[in-house]
Enzyme design. Structure first.
Site, PDB file in Angstrom:
ATOM      1  N   ASP A  50      -3.863  -4.515   6.662  1.00 44.74           N
ATOM      2  CA  ASP A  50      -3.595  -5.634   5.783  1.00 44.74           C
ATOM      3  C   ASP A  50      -3.800  -7.087   6.204  1.00 44.74           C
ATOM      4  OD1 ASP A  50      -2.045  -6.115   3.031  1.00 44.74           O
ATOM      5  OD2 ASP A  50      -1.050  -7.347   4.553  1.00 44.74           O
ATOM      6  N   HIS A  62      -1.597   1.889   0.059  1.00 48.22           N
ATOM      7  CA  HIS A  62      -1.805   0.797   0.928  1.00 48.22           C
ATOM      8  C   HIS A  62      -1.256   1.050   2.595  1.00 48.22           C
ATOM      9  CE1 HIS A  62      -2.371  -3.331   2.357  1.00 48.22           C
ATOM     10  NE2 HIS A  62      -1.118  -3.540   2.208  1.00 48.22           N
TER      11      HIS A  62
END
Length: 293
Positions: free
Chosen positions: A104, A270
């Site tokens: 991320d 994610h």
């Protein structure tokens, strides 16, 4: 969660970085993303430490690292500044060259590090991201809907700070629930620690500054380097059920940005190190273990 790891605090030229270090072998630094801390790596860092010297920092503005003011141009939270923290931390630990993985926001720091300090990186892995500039350039209704937080967090001070600050635990839990795809993936101890750190008003502000930098000064840096490529071997991994893989051709975008790219999707959404720890560990171990020079 990090048995055998030592806790350290290292002063860089712009911040004080809290980290854990463990293991013995070639140096490998693991960078976390939003809205978490270094604890995202708790399921795989101990195993990696069997083969590598593993460094897990809290990025500037996050966890127990310091949270300096962003400045009028948000430059204190530019990926250039955060990448400099990484280089200075590793130098302090005695590592001039090293491998790195970033999830991320940590992956965006790593992308900038690869451009600003190419001589430092042996190999790099980016988890569940596409290049920032490419994502902004392709903005449409679908992207703005899926990535609404990008456009919320960049609003001027202190609108997002006040709104998140009204219920920081609720916001953080919403992020985990919205972006994750694997029931039971998050260890309650880790989530409690994420919330403890994120409740601090300075952390909420710092993370907003990170996104404001990404939409301003980071794009300026990326535009200036649009013809430069990541030189070291790059591994791109993403969640097979996550947003980025459904929204973009991830490997194609990284092939435009790097000389040598490999990788593919992993199970879940994610948060790969927590949703697919075994698969993430196998991918990182194989990639980093195949090149040690």
């Amino acid at each position: 969660m990090f048995d055998g790891f030592e806790t350290r605090r290292i002063a860089t030229s712009g911040a004080e970085i809290h980290l854990r270090i463990g293991g013995d072998g070639p140096p490998l630094i693991l960078l976390h993303g939003y809205p978490q801390t270094h604890l995202i790596w708790h399921r795989i860092a101990p195993a990696l430490a069997e083969r590598f010297t593993v460094v897990c920092p809290d990025l500037r503005g996050c966890g127990d690292s310091s949270k300096p003011p962003g400045g009028g141009d948000h430059s204190a939270y530019s990926k250039r500044a955060l990448a400099r923290d990484v280089v200075e931390v590793m130098e302090t630990l005695g590592f001039v060259r090293f491998a790195a993985a970033g999830h991320d926001r940590g992956g965006r720091v790593l992308h900038r590090l690869a451009l600003d300090h190419p001589q430092r990186l042996i190999r790099a892995a980016v988890l569940d991201i596409a290049p920032t500039r490419a994502m902004y350039q392709a903005t449409d209704q679908a992207f703005a809907t899926a990535y609404f937080h990008w456009f919320f967090l960049i609003q001027p001070y202190d609108l997002p700070e006040r709104m998140i600050g009204a219920d920081p635990d609720g916001w953080l839990q919403t992020c985990l629930d919205r972006w994750g795809r694997t029931p039971g993936a998050f260890d309650p101890e880790a989530v409690a620690e994420y919330k403890r750190c994120f409740r601090e008003p300075a952390a909420i502000h710092a993370t907003c500054e990170d996104y404001r930098a990404a939409a301003t000064i980071d794009l300026e840096h990326d535009a200036a380097d649009e013809n430069r490529l990541v030189e070291c071997p790059l591994l791109a991994l993403w969640g097979g059920q996550g947003l980025v893989g459904r929204t973009y051709d991830v490997p194609a975008l990284w092939r435009v940005a790097a000389e040598r790219v490999e990788g593919g999707p992993l199970p879940g959404g994610h948060f790969l190190p927590e949703e697919a720890p075994e698969e993430t560990l196998a991918a990182l171990s194989g990639f980093f273990g195949s090149g040690a020079s």
